[in-house]
Design a protein around this motif. Structure first.
Motif, short mmCIF file in Angstrom:
data_model
loop_
_atom_site.label_atom_id
_atom_site.label_comp_id
_atom_site.label_asym_id
_atom_site.label_seq_id
_atom_site.Cartn_x
_atom_site.Cartn_y
_atom_site.Cartn_z
N ARG A 4 0.84 -1.19 0.00
CA ARG A 4 0.00 0.00 0.00
C ARG A 4 0.88 1.25 0.00
O ARG A 4 1.90 1.30 0.70
N VAL A 5 0.47 2.24 -0.78
CA VAL A 5 1.13 3.54 -0.77
C VAL A 5 0.10 4.58 -0.35
O VAL A 5 -0.94 4.74 -1.01
N TYR A 6 0.38 5.27 0.74
CA TYR A 6 -0.52 6.30 1.25
C TYR A 6 -0.04 7.69 0.88
O TYR A 6 1.16 8.00 0.99
N ALA A 7 -0.95 8.54 0.47
CA ALA A 7 -0.73 9.98 0.47
C ALA A 7 -1.45 10.50 1.71
O ALA A 7 -2.68 10.39 1.82
N MET A 8 -0.70 11.00 2.67
CA MET A 8 -1.27 11.45 3.94
C MET A 8 -0.80 12.87 4.19
O MET A 8 0.41 13.14 4.19
N TYR A 9 -1.74 13.80 4.38
CA TYR A 9 -1.33 15.20 4.41
C TYR A 9 -2.37 16.13 5.03
O TYR A 9 -3.55 15.80 5.16
N THR A 22 0.89 13.29 -6.10
CA THR A 22 1.70 13.01 -7.28
C THR A 22 2.77 11.96 -6.96
O THR A 22 2.96 11.00 -7.71
N ILE A 23 3.47 12.14 -5.83
CA ILE A 23 4.50 11.18 -5.43
C ILE A 23 3.89 9.81 -5.17
O ILE A 23 4.40 8.78 -5.63
N VAL A 58 4.37 5.57 3.20
CA VAL A 58 3.52 6.71 3.52
C VAL A 58 4.21 8.01 3.09
O VAL A 58 5.27 8.35 3.60
N VAL A 59 3.61 8.70 2.13
CA VAL A 59 4.08 10.03 1.73
C VAL A 59 3.35 11.01 2.63
O VAL A 59 2.16 11.26 2.47
N ALA A 145 8.32 15.94 -8.88
CA ALA A 145 7.79 15.04 -7.84
C ALA A 145 7.72 13.61 -8.36
O ALA A 145 8.02 12.66 -7.62
N GLU A 146 7.35 13.42 -9.62
CA GLU A 146 7.31 12.09 -10.20
C GLU A 146 8.71 11.49 -10.30
O GLU A 146 8.92 10.30 -10.03
N GLU A 147 9.68 12.30 -10.71
CA GLU A 147 11.06 11.83 -10.81
C GLU A 147 11.60 11.43 -9.43
O GLU A 147 12.31 10.43 -9.29
#
Length: 271
Positions: A4-9, A22-23, A58-59, A145-147
């Motif tokens: 799992r990849v989380y975008a948490m912000y 994006t990341i 987790v980002v 951010a993608e790079e």
């Protein structure tokens, strides 16, 4: 293996959201993982957090306020338990400097069971201004951010995992940045709140919905029932432009920022 990849912000004006999403989206694509979001901008979402484990990435993003993680958020951030999850601390800053916000975020996550394997500071339009870093993060920032995400995934696949990652900042963490006038006198804007034009406001309630502190009541948007952190959400997201600041100290500080930092700053990433 990352499942799992989380975008948490926390993202009152969507700048931190843009970079973290994006990341995370790119990482989930590369790693073949499930992509999830935990947005703790709304005060109600700061009563809990996802249950992470060692197969999570987790980002984790916050804005920079006065060179630090916002003081209204640091207790929440410190409550989130990583349980061995990998983390990418990310801060957004309004073209002045991120000072110690990134190292503070990295340290706080590390102390709570996250493995901070990368970090980044990206430029976003300043919450006080529509001029300072206007329109950022832009397309070039999103590509960067993608790079950055691609390099994180390469580290994970290669097993080149060291933590906590080095990031810029000072220890012990410095005090919050204090705005001053040209005579060196401190400008105190802590209690300043935006005002509302009764001519322009149509009581649509958007300001009440987007206030991250829950300080604007829906039944009376002309008042405040709690603190204002000057995040810019109510002012910038009002469809009628009804919210505004007229405090002399606030306006002076905003002007000093706009005139003092006109050149676009670069993003900084750490791997």
């Amino acid at each position: 293996m990352i499942n799992r990849v989380y975008a948490m912000y926390f993202s009152a004006t969507d700048t931190t959201k843009t970079i973290c999403e994006t990341i995370a989206e790119k990482a989930a694509q590369i790693l073949g993982a499930e992509k999830l979001t935990y947005d703790f901008t709304n005060i109600k979402m700061r009563d809990g957090f996802p249950e992470f484990n060692e197969s999570d990435l987790v980002v984790f993003g916050t804005p920079t306020y006065a060179g630090r993680v916002p003081n209204v958020l640091i207790k929440y951030v410190a409550s989130v338990k990583g349980n061995g999850a990998y983390a990418v601390p990310v801060v957004l800053f309004g073209n002045r400097n991120y000072d110690d916000s990134l190292i503070e975020l990295r340290n706080t996550l590390s102390e709570n069971g996250f493995k901070a394997i990368a970090g980044a500071a990206f430029v976003g339009e300043h919450s006080f201004s529509r001029i300072l870093a206007a329109g950022r993060p832009n397309e070039a920032d999103r590509r960067e951010a993608e790079e950055f995400s691609e390099k994180i995934c390469a580290k994970l696949k290669d097993g080149d995992i060291k933590y906590p990652v080095y990031v810029k900042g000072e220890e012990p963490i410095r005090p919050y940045y204090q705005p001053r006038d040209r005579k060196g006198t401190s400008i105190n804007i802590l209690k300043v709140k935006p005002k509302v034009s009764r001519e322009l406001c149509d009581n649509c309630g958007v300001c009440a919905e987007v206030c991250p502190m829950g300080s604007i009541p829906k039944d009376d948007v002309f008042t405040y029932t709690g603190i204002c952190i000057k995040c810019g959400a109510c002012e910038k997201k009002c469809p009628n432009g009804a919210r505004y600041y007229d405090d002399p100290g606030y306006i002076y500080h905003r002007t000093e920022l706009e005139e003092g930092y006109p050149e676009p700053k670069e993003n900084e990433v750490f791997l």
